[in-house]
Scaffold this motif. Structure first.
Motif, mmCIF file in Angstrom:
data_model
loop_
_atom_site.group_PDB
_atom_site.id
_atom_site.type_symbol
_atom_site.label_atom_id
_atom_site.label_comp_id
_atom_site.label_asym_id
_atom_site.label_seq_id
_atom_site.Cartn_x
_atom_site.Cartn_y
_atom_site.Cartn_z
ATOM 1 N N ILE A 1 40.674 -17.386 -7.580
ATOM 2 C CA ILE A 1 41.987 -16.746 -7.494
ATOM 3 C C ILE A 1 42.890 -17.418 -6.470
ATOM 4 O O ILE A 1 44.118 -17.482 -6.653
ATOM 5 C CB ILE A 1 41.834 -15.235 -7.190
ATOM 6 N N ALA B 1 43.057 -16.014 -14.024
ATOM 7 C CA ALA B 1 42.575 -16.158 -12.650
ATOM 8 C C ALA B 1 41.699 -17.387 -12.452
ATOM 9 O O ALA B 1 41.533 -17.848 -11.315
ATOM 10 C CB ALA B 1 41.809 -14.906 -12.241
ATOM 11 N N ALA C 1 42.861 -10.265 -12.715
ATOM 12 C CA ALA C 1 41.664 -10.872 -12.121
ATOM 13 C C ALA C 1 40.515 -9.880 -12.081
ATOM 14 O O ALA C 1 40.693 -8.728 -11.682
ATOM 15 C CB ALA C 1 41.967 -11.365 -10.708
ATOM 16 N N LYS C 2 39.338 -10.332 -12.488
ATOM 17 C CA LYS C 2 38.109 -9.533 -12.384
ATOM 18 C C LYS C 2 37.021 -10.445 -11.823
ATOM 19 O O LYS C 2 36.637 -11.432 -12.437
ATOM 20 C CB LYS C 2 37.700 -8.999 -13.758
ATOM 21 N N ASN C 3 36.541 -10.132 -10.619
ATOM 22 C CA ASN C 3 35.495 -10.922 -9.967
ATOM 23 C C ASN C 3 35.843 -12.414 -9.952
ATOM 24 O O ASN C 3 35.067 -13.264 -10.379
ATOM 25 C CB ASN C 3 34.146 -10.699 -10.647
ATOM 26 N N ALA C 4 37.039 -12.709 -9.447
ATOM 27 C CA ALA C 4 37.564 -14.075 -9.430
ATOM 28 C C ALA C 4 37.691 -14.618 -8.021
ATOM 29 O O ALA C 4 38.570 -15.445 -7.736
ATOM 30 C CB ALA C 4 38.916 -14.120 -10.141
ATOM 31 N N GLU C 5 36.823 -14.182 -7.127
ATOM 32 C CA GLU C 5 36.896 -14.590 -5.717
ATOM 33 C C GLU C 5 36.934 -16.102 -5.545
ATOM 34 O O GLU C 5 37.651 -16.626 -4.683
ATOM 35 C CB GLU C 5 35.695 -14.013 -4.968
ATOM 36 N N THR D 1 37.772 -10.490 -4.500
ATOM 37 C CA THR D 1 38.942 -11.033 -5.193
ATOM 38 C C THR D 1 40.233 -10.718 -4.451
ATOM 39 O O THR D 1 41.089 -11.594 -4.257
ATOM 40 C CB THR D 1 39.016 -10.491 -6.628
ATOM 41 N N ASP E 1 33.748 -7.948 -6.061
ATOM 42 C CA ASP E 1 33.610 -9.019 -5.077
ATOM 43 C C ASP E 1 34.862 -9.030 -4.196
ATOM 44 O O ASP E 1 35.584 -8.035 -4.136
ATOM 45 C CB ASP E 1 33.361 -10.373 -5.769
ATOM 46 N N ARG F 1 45.403 -3.102 -6.985
ATOM 47 C CA ARG F 1 43.988 -2.934 -7.330
ATOM 48 C C ARG F 1 43.790 -1.750 -8.263
ATOM 49 O O ARG F 1 44.271 -0.649 -7.983
ATOM 50 C CB ARG F 1 43.145 -2.735 -6.068
ATOM 51 N N ASP G 1 43.982 -6.813 -9.449
ATOM 52 C CA ASP G 1 42.528 -6.862 -9.330
ATOM 53 C C ASP G 1 41.973 -5.750 -10.216
ATOM 54 O O ASP G 1 42.079 -4.569 -9.898
ATOM 55 C CB ASP G 1 42.124 -6.653 -7.873
ATOM 56 N N SER H 1 37.356 -5.319 -9.560
ATOM 57 C CA SER H 1 36.369 -6.290 -9.093
ATOM 58 C C SER H 1 35.387 -5.652 -8.118
ATOM 59 O O SER H 1 35.722 -4.706 -7.400
ATOM 60 C CB SER H 1 37.062 -7.469 -8.393
#
Length: 328
Positions: free
Chosen positions: A20, A93, A13-17, A47, A45, A65, A40, A43
């Motif tokens: 996710i 994600a 996941a990358k910036n998947a707030e 996430t 954000d 992370r 993570d 990210s």
């Protein structure tokens, strides 16, 4: 299938707030899932917090992370290394599982990889349930897999490299198969090619258990010129080894040429954006073998733009589109 086999679901996941949570909940809802490993990937954000908020308290969720972004291949390889379940499933994600996915897949015997149908949809908070297609399992060989990744003009995007198979850890370990960490485009395709070359029994069923959300700002839609170059080089490396069967090799050469043409066009456009028309023309003059790809790509883009202007009604945005033929 061995009845007590369990699945590890890996989510890079990358910036998947925003997405996710749904991905994690859909994985934890499957009784066959013993582990969900979220990585993570640098990210900036929330996430990690959003993933943690989706935990169901069964102690199956592990969140890791990376301080800096290392790419989906590195994230997945790390999750494989720290997990233990005998079966591995990848979940993007942005995406999610439909209920009962693994029950249908694991009912099929004798496979090293098994993939099901994918339902593509526009971004939405809720999604309709997919049609109940019979499984109709079939074995996918290397040639047909490669041919299924060659784009056709005017056809919906639907490469078989999009498939998200369940993979046997024992097979991956026996053949030292992991994702190439220098790739951020086509890393799934490249891994599946090497697995099939190693003799993987790759089964595909038409039942649909994977929901893929189509978003203009997704990471898969933001490839760089160097990502195309890495895919092109990876495929050329496989061909250079010389162990690809002749029919599959011809299909791979076609796919490799298509990737090379896309790279040439992207490189030309980069030069134009960075240095103007003169720099772009200088690149084309210095690379005459790329000229047809550049001219053809520009003409196709202009034709698509003209068709878009002539369209009087918006394209349909609702409903599901399926990757495999059952849904077409």
């Amino acid at each position: 299938m061995i009845q007590d086999e369990k699945v590890c679901v890996i989510i890079a996941a990358k910036n998947a707030e925003k997405t996710i949570g749904r991905a994690v909940r859909s994985a934890l809802a499957e009784p066959e899932v013993d582990e969900v490993v979220v990585v993570d990937d640098g990210s900036d954000d929330r996430t990690m917090a959003a993933a943690a908020a989706a935990d169901d308290t069964t102690r199956r969720l592990d969140i890791i992370r990376f301080r800096t972004n290392r790419g989906p291949s590195a994230a997945r390889n790390h999750a494989i290394a720290v997990s233990r379940a005998p079966l591995i499933a990848i979940l993007d994600a942005d995406d999610f599982f439909f209920p009962g996915r693994f029950r249908r897949m694991l009912a099929c015997p004798d496979w090293d990889f098994i993939a099901d149908n994918i339902a593509f949809m526009q971004e939405a908070d809720t999604a309709p349930q997919p049609e109940d297609f019979p499984p109709h399992p079939r074995r996918l060989d290397l040639r047909d897999f490669i041919l299924g990744n060659i784009s056709r003009r005017g056809a919906p995007r639907g490469e078989l490299g999009f498939l998200k198979p369940v993979m046997r850890r024992a097979f991956l370990d026996a053949h030292d198969l992991r994702y190439r960490e220098d790739m951020r485009l086509g890393e799934d395709y490249e891994l599946y090619v090497r697995a099939l070359l190693a003799g993987a029994r790759y089964t595909v069923i038409e039942s649909c258990g994977y929901g893929a959300v189509v978003r203009a700002d997704s990471l898969s839609g933001q490839h760089r010129t160097k990502d195309l170059a890495a895919l092109h080089e990876a495929e050329r490396t496989i061909l250079a080894v010389g162990n690809v069967p002749s029919e599959a090799a011809e299909a791979m050469r076609r796919h490799c040429r298509q990737v090379g043409q896309r790279h040439a066009l992207r490189h030309f456009l980069d030069r134009k954006r960075e240095g103007g028309a003169g720099a772009a023309l200088a690149y084309a003059a210095a690379n005459p073998t790329a000229l047809s790809a550049i001219v053809g790509g520009i003409l196709r883009d202009k034709l698509d733009a003209a068709r878009g202007r002539m369209r009087t009604e918006p394209a349909p945005q609702e409903g599901l589109r399926y990757l495999l033929p059952a849904g077409r």
